[in-house]
Design an enzyme around this catalytic site. Structure first.
Site, PDB file in Angstrom:
ATOM      1  CG  HIS A 135      92.214 -11.775  93.439  1.00 58.51           C
ATOM      2  ND1 HIS A 135      93.116 -12.349  93.572  1.00 58.51           N
ATOM      3  CD2 HIS A 135      92.187 -11.956  95.628  1.00 58.51           C
ATOM      4  CE1 HIS A 135      93.943 -12.369  94.720  1.00 58.51           C
ATOM      5  NE2 HIS A 135      92.956 -12.292  95.640  1.00 58.51           N
ATOM      6  N   GLY A 186      90.019 -18.874  93.266  1.00 58.78           N
ATOM      7  CA  GLY A 186      91.136 -19.396  94.193  1.00 58.78           C
ATOM      8  C   GLY A 186      90.718 -18.487  95.594  1.00 58.78           C
ATOM      9  CG  HIS A 187      90.658 -13.917  97.936  1.00 65.76           C
ATOM     10  ND1 HIS A 187      89.033 -14.884  98.820  1.00 65.76           N
ATOM     11  CD2 HIS A 187      91.311 -13.793  98.675  1.00 65.76           C
ATOM     12  CE1 HIS A 187      89.745 -13.359 100.149  1.00 65.76           C
ATOM     13  NE2 HIS A 187      90.525 -13.006  99.702  1.00 65.76           N
ATOM     14  CG  HIS A 261      94.227 -15.685 102.798  1.00 63.56           C
ATOM     15  ND1 HIS A 261      92.586 -15.758 102.814  1.00 63.56           N
ATOM     16  CD2 HIS A 261      95.155 -15.255 102.400  1.00 63.56           C
ATOM     17  CE1 HIS A 261      92.888 -14.860 102.930  1.00 63.56           C
ATOM     18  NE2 HIS A 261      95.081 -14.029 103.197  1.00 63.56           N
ATOM     19  CD  GLU A 313      97.242 -11.842 103.677  1.00 62.07           C
ATOM     20  OE1 GLU A 313      96.678 -12.397 103.244  1.00 62.07           O
ATOM     21  OE2 GLU A 313      98.351 -11.252 103.774  1.00 62.07           O
ATOM     22  CD  GLU A 329      93.417  -9.448 105.988  1.00 63.79           C
ATOM     23  OE1 GLU A 329      93.260  -8.993 105.076  1.00 63.79           O
ATOM     24  OE2 GLU A 329      94.432 -11.192 106.048  1.00 63.79           O
ATOM     25  CB  CYS A 408      91.341  -6.102 101.509  1.00 62.91           C
ATOM     26  SG  CYS A 408      92.457  -6.873 102.827  1.00 62.91           S
ATOM     27  CB  CYS A 409      91.935  -4.191 107.125  1.00 62.89           C
ATOM     28  SG  CYS A 409      92.618  -6.104 106.512  1.00 62.89           S
TER      29      CYS A 409
END
Length: 646
Positions: A135, A186-187, A261, A313, A329, A408-409
């Site tokens: 990340h 990756g993200h 994801h 997810e 999510e 994160c949310c």
């Protein structure tokens, strides 16, 4: 370095009873609460250590790195929410706190521009050795987004300058040149952030780097395999070894279905739409449209929830939309808002604004208690006692949580709500598009003339909207008004005179082309009838069931209003349903009530599990409340989809 102030942030102010309530909660509760969380000042919650990590990285504190590998991103999203909040409501104390935090980030930055606390503290010699999992670029992207927002809100350049040093360094690390890494994150996140950075700085290197990450993704030889071999990693890492998990299974332009994801996917789709708009790349435009159709027509919940699978997810397959085990999510619905906004910039189509609206009023704000003190990571469409008793439901929480180890949310939700003004209008040379119906005031330039539009409405509870147009002199321009997809009989008047719109709707918008005079008044009426929504027959989980929607708001039954065993309630297909505003309930909401049938459980023998008998049903009154507001009273069962009977 050239800098440009984005008009999106400066020219629209939200003045809305519904959304100002949400905004005030974020400002009064969420931003201060999250600041305490980031500083480990909340009792009985998972420690964050995020601020302390930066102090350690700056050499101002001793200790070990703590938290997720992407812990820096929580700080970035908090700063971004603060920036939008400061634009709405100046606050010297809050701004001073943010300035001090930005100073700390500057001191934690390494001499070459690198800024990441995990690798600075924990693995200082291993930068960029695990781009797939760790990340670095994701965190960089969120910091860039925060820097852009803070500059736009305050005019202060320090954060932009810090991130420019980092982005310039990243630009030397990745690419096809000698010694560069020929890979991608990756993200996904930095891709869309770099486009924002390009808008503010005017530096085309950032746009090129964003496009490089998109163009390189999924091509052979596969970067993730090369990277694993390079670091001598032979062990699988759960789901990450499937390249589809991070949408790297195919080159981007060959992808036709959403896989993997969900948040990663939607951040990437947002960037694809951005790049299609900025570069005029028709292949990226086509990819955006293809993926949009798959997501919204085959893999999206009625609440605009996304990602039906807990494992990874992730998206699973077309029409697989289980209600009680859905992952959905909060961040995924928020990412859908971002993507829908970018699709609107690509093409003015009402369906994009419709989905954006569905996400705003349902799958996003359901992630936060009405008081802003507790949060959902997962937003199921059905909750029963299985949520606390079955392992396959372990991700489903029957009540919102105070904080999360992977947090994160909550900050993502805060930055979305505080930036709502960005999603209401779009200004072209000669056309003002009204995408969302929210009390607001906006200043625009159309055909070279200053135009102010003030919107008054009690949306989403009422479908009446007044648009007050003010100009210094008579001005010709087009006003494009979205007719919501849920509306069956819209009506429009100008200065009290009805106009026909039946033949004038283009892609969901009514275009009114005229010479506008000062104090012209446009009244819109979108009748809000209670609608019975059915799912495509391919969705096996909702066969024979119905959901209730009024305007943009999706409803649910809660145990506190309707008793337990909600699965025993059947809604007659022709039964009368009534809507009423209840000022004292859930901060003031419209509820839906009507007569239903309930299986009489007392006539069933406790000694029998199965029997050749006919259920006995008795009439009952039901009450449905907005899905976003569920679980703000007594904990209990909840259902969006109800059994339907004749």
């Amino acid at each position: 370095m050239k800098t440009n102030t984005s008009k999106n942030l400066a020219n629209v102010t939200v003045q809305d009873s519904f959304w100002n309530q949400q905004l005030e909660v974020v400002q009064r509760e969420v931003i201060p609460y999250q600041w305490k969380a980031l500083n480990d000042e909340l009792p009985d919650t998972e420690p964050s250590h995020a601020i302390e990590n930066f102090r350690i990285a700056a050499g101002e504190s001793d200790g070990e790195y703590y938290g997720m590998v992407f812990q820096d991103s929580d700080v970035a999203k908090w700063l971004e929410a603060v920036a939008y909040s400061l634009h709405v409501t100046p606050d010297e104390t809050l701004e001073k706190t943010a300035d001090e935090l930005i100073d700390l980030l500057g001191r934690a930055q390494q001499n070459d521009g690198y800024l990441n606390t995990y690798y600075t503290i924990k693995e200082p010699g291993k930068r960029w050795t695990n781009v797939r999992d760790n990340h670095e670029l994701y965190c960089a992207g969120h910091l860039i987004e925060a820097a852009v927002a803070y500059y736009e809100a305050t005019g202060k350049r320090k954060f932009v300058d810090i991130m420019a040093r980092y982005a310039d360094y990243i630009n030397t690390v990745f690419g096809d040149g000698p010694g560069q890494i020929q890979g991608y994150p990756g993200h996904q996140e930095i891709e869309l952030a770099l486009v924002k950075f390009y808008h503010v700085t005017g530096k085309e290197d950032y746009l090129r780097l964003s496009k490089y990450f998109i163009d390189k993704r999924g091509k052979q030889p596969h970067f993730y395999e090369i990277e694993k071999e390079r670091r001598g990693d032979s062990k699988p890492f759960w789901w990450n070894d499937d390249p589809g998990y991070s949408q790297a299974h195919l080159p981007v332009r060959e992808q036709t279905k959403a896989v993997g994801h969900s948040v990663r996917a939607l951040y990437m789709y947002t960037a694809i739409a951005d790049l299609a708009k900025e570069t005029g790349d028709d292949s990226l435009r086509e990819t955006s449209e293809t993926l949009w159709n798959n997501v919204t027509r085959k893999q999206m919940y009625v609440t605009a929830g996304l990602g039906s699978g807990e494992f990874g997810e992730a998206f699973t397959f077309d029409y697989d939309l289980p209600n009680d085990t859905s992952y959905t999510e909060t961040c995924a619905s928020i990412a859908l808002v971002f993507w829908a906004d970018r699709m609107l910039k690509l093409a003015k189509k009402g369906e994009y604004a419709d989905v954006l609206e569905r996400a705003l009023y349902n799958g996003t704000i359901s992630g936060m208690n009405l008081d802003g003190k507790k949060f959902f990571y997962v937003n199921p469409l059905e909750v029963s006692q299985a949520a606390s008793r079955r392992h396959d439901h372990k991700h489903v929480k029957p009540v919102r949580q105070g904080w999360f180890g992977c947090a994160c949310c909550p900050p993502n939700l805060a930055r979305m709500i505080t930036s709502l003004n960005r999603y209401l209008y779009t200004e072209d040379i000669d056309t003002l598009y009204v995408h969302q119906y929210t009390g607001s005031k906006g200043s625009f330039t159309l055909n070279g003339e200053a135009v102010t539009v003030r919107q008054e409405t009690n949306y989403p509870w009422e479908g009446n909207v007044a648009l007050h147009v003010n100009v210094d002199q008579p001005t010709n321009f087009k006003l494009a008004i979205r007719v919501p997809g849920w509306c069956q009989d819209a009506k429009v008047t100008i200065n009290g005179e009805a106009i026909s719109i039946v033949d004038d709707i283009v892609d969901g918008y009514v275009y009114i082309d005229r010479e506008w005079k000062d104090s012209d008044l446009v009244n819109l009426v979108f009748p809000m009838e209670v609608q019975r929504i059915h799912a495509n027959p391919h969705v096996r989980e909702t066969a024979g069931q119905v959901a209730l929607q009024r305007g943009p708001v999706v409803y649910c039954l809660e145990q506190v209003d309707n008793g337990e065993n909600l699965h025993n309630i059947f809604l007659p297909s022709e039964g009368k349903l009534e809507a009423a505003f209840e000022q004292e309930l859930l901060n003031g909401v419209v509820t839906i009530s009507g007569e239903a049938l309930r299986i009489v459980e007392t006539t069933w023998s406790d000694d029998s599990l199965y029997a050749p008998v006919t259920y006995q049903k008795t009439p009952v009154q039901i009450k449905a409340v907005p899905y976003f507001a569920w679980c703000n009273r007594e904990p209990g069962e909840m259902r969006v989809w109800l059994n339907e009977t004749k």
